[in-house]
Design an enzyme around this catalytic site. Structure first.
Site, mmCIF file in Angstrom:
data_model
loop_
_atom_site.group_PDB
_atom_site.id
_atom_site.type_symbol
_atom_site.label_atom_id
_atom_site.label_comp_id
_atom_site.label_asym_id
_atom_site.label_seq_id
_atom_site.Cartn_x
_atom_site.Cartn_y
_atom_site.Cartn_z
ATOM 1 N N ASP A 23 -11.454 -7.649 -9.720
ATOM 2 C CA ASP A 23 -10.460 -6.587 -9.924
ATOM 3 C C ASP A 23 -10.556 -5.627 -8.738
ATOM 4 O O ASP A 23 -11.625 -5.045 -8.490
ATOM 5 C CB ASP A 23 -10.812 -5.871 -11.246
ATOM 6 C CG ASP A 23 -9.878 -4.731 -11.566
ATOM 7 O OD1 ASP A 23 -9.080 -4.314 -10.703
ATOM 8 O OD2 ASP A 23 -9.968 -4.233 -12.709
ATOM 9 N N VAL A 46 -0.889 -5.224 -9.962
ATOM 10 C CA VAL A 46 -1.999 -4.540 -9.294
ATOM 11 C C VAL A 46 -1.683 -3.052 -9.087
ATOM 12 O O VAL A 46 -2.575 -2.202 -9.152
ATOM 13 C CB VAL A 46 -2.361 -5.280 -7.982
ATOM 14 C CG1 VAL A 46 -1.304 -5.117 -6.915
ATOM 15 C CG2 VAL A 46 -3.721 -4.848 -7.476
ATOM 16 N N ASP A 47 -0.422 -2.748 -8.866
ATOM 17 C CA ASP A 47 0.022 -1.361 -8.686
ATOM 18 C C ASP A 47 -0.316 -0.529 -9.931
ATOM 19 O O ASP A 47 -0.921 0.556 -9.853
ATOM 20 C CB ASP A 47 1.536 -1.382 -8.431
ATOM 21 C CG ASP A 47 2.084 -0.092 -7.879
ATOM 22 O OD1 ASP A 47 1.294 0.818 -7.585
ATOM 23 O OD2 ASP A 47 3.318 0.008 -7.734
ATOM 24 N N SER A 130 2.525 -9.729 -2.806
ATOM 25 C CA SER A 130 3.802 -10.429 -3.073
ATOM 26 C C SER A 130 3.694 -11.705 -3.901
ATOM 27 O O SER A 130 4.713 -12.329 -4.185
ATOM 28 C CB SER A 130 4.553 -10.786 -1.776
ATOM 29 O OG SER A 130 5.167 -9.654 -1.219
ATOM 30 N N THR A 131 2.463 -12.111 -4.286
ATOM 31 C CA THR A 131 2.349 -13.404 -4.976
ATOM 32 C C THR A 131 2.461 -13.302 -6.493
ATOM 33 O O THR A 131 2.342 -14.306 -7.188
ATOM 34 C CB THR A 131 1.015 -14.110 -4.635
ATOM 35 O OG1 THR A 131 -0.064 -13.336 -5.187
ATOM 36 C CG2 THR A 131 0.840 -14.271 -3.139
ATOM 37 N N GLY A 132 2.680 -12.086 -6.994
ATOM 38 C CA GLY A 132 2.838 -11.906 -8.433
ATOM 39 C C GLY A 132 4.314 -11.851 -8.785
ATOM 40 O O GLY A 132 5.065 -12.814 -8.599
ATOM 41 N N VAL A 133 4.753 -10.684 -9.237
ATOM 42 C CA VAL A 133 6.150 -10.488 -9.648
ATOM 43 C C VAL A 133 7.121 -10.795 -8.501
ATOM 44 O O VAL A 133 8.250 -11.249 -8.740
ATOM 45 C CB VAL A 133 6.337 -9.029 -10.133
ATOM 46 C CG1 VAL A 133 7.782 -8.742 -10.489
ATOM 47 C CG2 VAL A 133 5.461 -8.762 -11.335
ATOM 48 N N TYR A 134 6.706 -10.608 -7.256
ATOM 49 C CA TYR A 134 7.598 -10.839 -6.104
ATOM 50 C C TYR A 134 7.702 -12.311 -5.706
ATOM 51 O O TYR A 134 8.479 -12.659 -4.805
ATOM 52 C CB TYR A 134 7.167 -9.976 -4.906
ATOM 53 C CG TYR A 134 7.534 -8.511 -5.029
ATOM 54 C CD1 TYR A 134 8.178 -8.010 -6.152
ATOM 55 C CD2 TYR A 134 7.237 -7.610 -4.007
ATOM 56 C CE1 TYR A 134 8.507 -6.671 -6.268
ATOM 57 C CE2 TYR A 134 7.575 -6.262 -4.112
ATOM 58 C CZ TYR A 134 8.201 -5.796 -5.248
ATOM 59 O OH TYR A 134 8.535 -4.462 -5.341
#
Ligand code: ADP
Length: 186
Positions: A23, A46-47, A130-134
């Site tokens: 984390d 993560v934000d 960028s590898t999550g929601v984006y």
């Protein structure tokens, strides 16, 4: 006479790059990087985790920054985080690959490290921007992350440690494999 410093070997550079599973909000480094949105006013993933761990003063600080364009980076204090600073960068949303996504993602890594260097920071932790929601494809994103960071470290010796923090098993495996590929190639 000042001697030019010998250029760092690929081995020296790779020794500065670490991959861990964990984390990012728990990392005791000079700065953690946030995969933020252009408003810088918080979100999910993560934000959201960084804002929850840092406390409300982080959002107040972000409000003063007036947003951030994709590929750029801005810095705040870390408040309640173990990291002293947070570098907020905005990754590209994946739209198929012909909207400059790769260049913009590379700029996120480069601009974050430039900001760290300007603030005399020595250790920086990155999430998989960028590898999550984006929805940036993980393998491509990982390759860009590691290539860009290793290139930066070659010409900017003041940064001593870059930690890639992988949240899930899939990204951890991908980062480990990519680091091994880069080691073999260098
Ligand atoms: P983006 O909008 O840039 O895709 P996300 O937050 O959706 O950002 O995801 C980026 C990456 O961060 C993903 O790989 C996700 O699994 C990872 N992630 C989410 N929470 C954390 C965390 N607490 N520490 C490290 N990485 C995290």
């Amino acid at each position: 006479m000042i001697q030019p410093s010998p250029s760092a070997s690929p081995y020296d550079i790779l020794r500065k790059m670490t991959v861990i599973r964990g984390d990012i909000t728990r990392q005791r480094v000079d700065a953690i990087v946030n995969a933020a949105s252009t408003s810088l006013l918080g979100g999910g993933g993560v934000d959201g985790a960084i804002h929850r761990a840092a406390g409300t003063r982080l959002l107040e600080a972000c409000r003063q920054l007036g947003g951030c364009p994709t590929g750029e980076a801005k810095i705040t204090l870390g408040y309640k985080l173990p990291a002293s600073w947070v570098i907020h960068t905005v990754g590209p949303i994946w739209r198929g690959g012909d909207q400059q996504e790769e260049q913009l993602l590379a700029r996120c890594y480069r601009n974050s490290l430039l900001l760290a260097e300007q603030h005399h920071l020595r250790s920086v932790a990155f999430p998989a921007i960028s590898t999550g929601v984006y929805e940036f494809p993980l393998e491509r994103a990982t390759h860009i992350a590691m290539t860009e960071v290793s290139q930066f470290l070659t010409s900017h010796p003041a940064i001593e440690q870059v930690v890639f923090v992988c949240f899930g098993e899939e990204s951890y495996r991908c980062y480990i494999e990519t680091l091994a590929e880069i080691q073999i190639a260098s």
